[in-house]
Design an enzyme around this catalytic site. Sequence first.
Site, PDB file in Angstrom:
ATOM      1  N   ALA A 135     -26.956  79.504  10.262  1.00 32.73           N
ATOM      2  CA  ALA A 135     -27.506  79.179  12.036  1.00 32.73           C
ATOM      3  C   ALA A 135     -28.165  78.173  11.886  1.00 32.73           C
ATOM      4  CB  ALA A 135     -28.160  80.196  11.796  1.00 32.73           C
ATOM      5  N   CYS A 136     -28.436  77.418  12.500  1.00 33.33           N
ATOM      6  CA  CYS A 136     -29.042  76.028  13.070  1.00 33.33           C
ATOM      7  C   CYS A 136     -29.064  75.275  11.790  1.00 33.33           C
ATOM      8  CB  CYS A 136     -30.400  76.357  13.309  1.00 33.33           C
ATOM      9  SG  CYS A 136     -31.582  75.589  14.237  1.00 33.33           S
ATOM     10  N   SER A 137     -29.849  74.575  11.159  1.00 34.35           N
ATOM     11  CA  SER A 137     -29.086  74.069  10.440  1.00 34.35           C
ATOM     12  C   SER A 137     -29.095  74.020   8.950  1.00 34.35           C
ATOM     13  CB  SER A 137     -31.321  73.332   9.538  1.00 34.35           C
ATOM     14  OG  SER A 137     -31.775  74.728   8.932  1.00 34.35           O
ATOM     15  N   GLY A 162     -26.304  76.580   9.286  1.00 34.20           N
ATOM     16  CA  GLY A 162     -24.382  75.800   9.719  1.00 34.20           C
ATOM     17  C   GLY A 162     -24.687  74.907   9.281  1.00 34.20           C
TER      18      GLY A 162
END
Length: 552
Positions: free
Chosen positions: A288-290, A292
Amino acid sequence: MSTPEVAAEAIGGPNPIVGFRRKDLLDSLRTVAAEAVKHPKHTTASLRHLARTAVAAARGRGELVPAAKDRRFRDSAWTQNFLYRRLLGVYLAADAELDTWLGGTGLSEVDRERARFVLSLALDALAPSNLPLNPAAVKQFIDTGGESAVEGARHFVGDVRDGTFPRQVDTEKFTLGENLATTEGAVVFRNEVLELIQYTPRTEQVHARPLVIAPPQINKFYVFDLSPEKSLVRYALDHGFQVFVVSWRNPTAEQRDWELVTYLTALEEAIDAACAITGSPDVNLGGACSGGITSVSLAAYLAARGKPVIHALTLFVSVFDMAEDKTLLGVFASEETLAAAKRNSHVRGVLDGRELARVFNLLRPNDLIWSYWVNNYLLGKRPPAFDVLYWNNDTTRLPAAFHGQLIDIYRDNSLAHPGEVVVDGTPLDLGKITADAFVMAGTTDHITPWDACYRSARRLGGDVEFTLSSSGHIQSILNPPGNPKSSYYTNPEHPESAKAWKDGAAKVAGSWWPRWVEWLGERSGEQVAAPSTVGSEQYVPIEAAPGSYVRA
């Protein structure tokens, strides 16, 4: 939607790792002043128009009304009481004139957006709803015999003393392991960078291939196990998956030199541990997010080395193709700003999560500052006990070296270009990632806009299913079945344009979670008997979940 939920939706804005400086705000004010002096006719005409509309509003003849979603003026007194109605009218006239004046200036688009941001901060602060004469505050004062004012003053002094101004959540109501991050499991592997938590199976049969989730480094992992009702971990367990979650260590200045390769190496070790524990030759990886960015970087890194241990990818609200417009960096991003951000974290050794929180708050001040100003100080109430906001305020740090690399990746859009990011001598090429991918984005996400997530998904070399959830950055993930307002969009086609994808997409009522577990189940291997314990002889459980790193 309740006030805390609105605040949770508002957690967002331009790229949080860059932010802006006090100098940027002052420079924007100087630019505005210079423009006003340079074009006096336009400025004078605007001031005259503002005076006319303000006088009309003060006389009760104003026609301006607040936006339908503006929660500051919900009290009926703002429209029914003649004094409040006039006060609101004058404020709305000033707000409207700001956009009119900026639209007629000769400022560049970037300078205009910067000026709008800075001047809007001032206007938001001066809103009549923030004054003690707020009708809700007056009613509360009368109803409590003045006790609300006493409590408000007490809250104000306490928040200033603690440096949490204004406090967004009642932190006394939450304890990790008791009413947050409560799913049963244990830390089965630990290195300098992370702890790997394996959760106890909740079904008699489980899929043979495990799921490993890598959360963002700028937040703590328990957003995936927030509460039993909102736990994506528990939902996956209840559908027969073997679930492992990474808990990143919260770095200090001693870890200032941790880089992308540091995180990739540590995550690879965690995946190897999950494979050894479950007996599976590979895993499904979620990020997720960073996290990811970390996940796709690792997938490309392993693909280049010929190590096929990632079978399928799940990417939540993750952007790794910033395109050419650099909108993800925000309107204050410049070479000087980026260099200053890197220099600041280099001097301190880390980027402190509290700095990120302040940036978030200023980006959405009405939702993340002034609503709590009214609640805590004018109404004299305690801040809400809302789990998402507690998690959001439980900040972490980024090591200086990794922070600098993330800025470079965003600035140069280097992950989108094969070979531009090199890890330990290995060039990364996202097109060489042949694993199937499930990519989820949020319609109102301000941190990782959904069209950028879609653009990023098209960089992957495997089969991709893109899903668009009807929420913001965090709430799109925390979207369990049962919410009648939930929906998502799906489209098996992958046109080049995100707009074309949306135009051709079908809207599905409900949460995307059931579709995700269906997709993941098809890629998680056969059903086998669930293990009676977590860990193995090689990986003996170290301590119960949620572990130690999350508490630092």
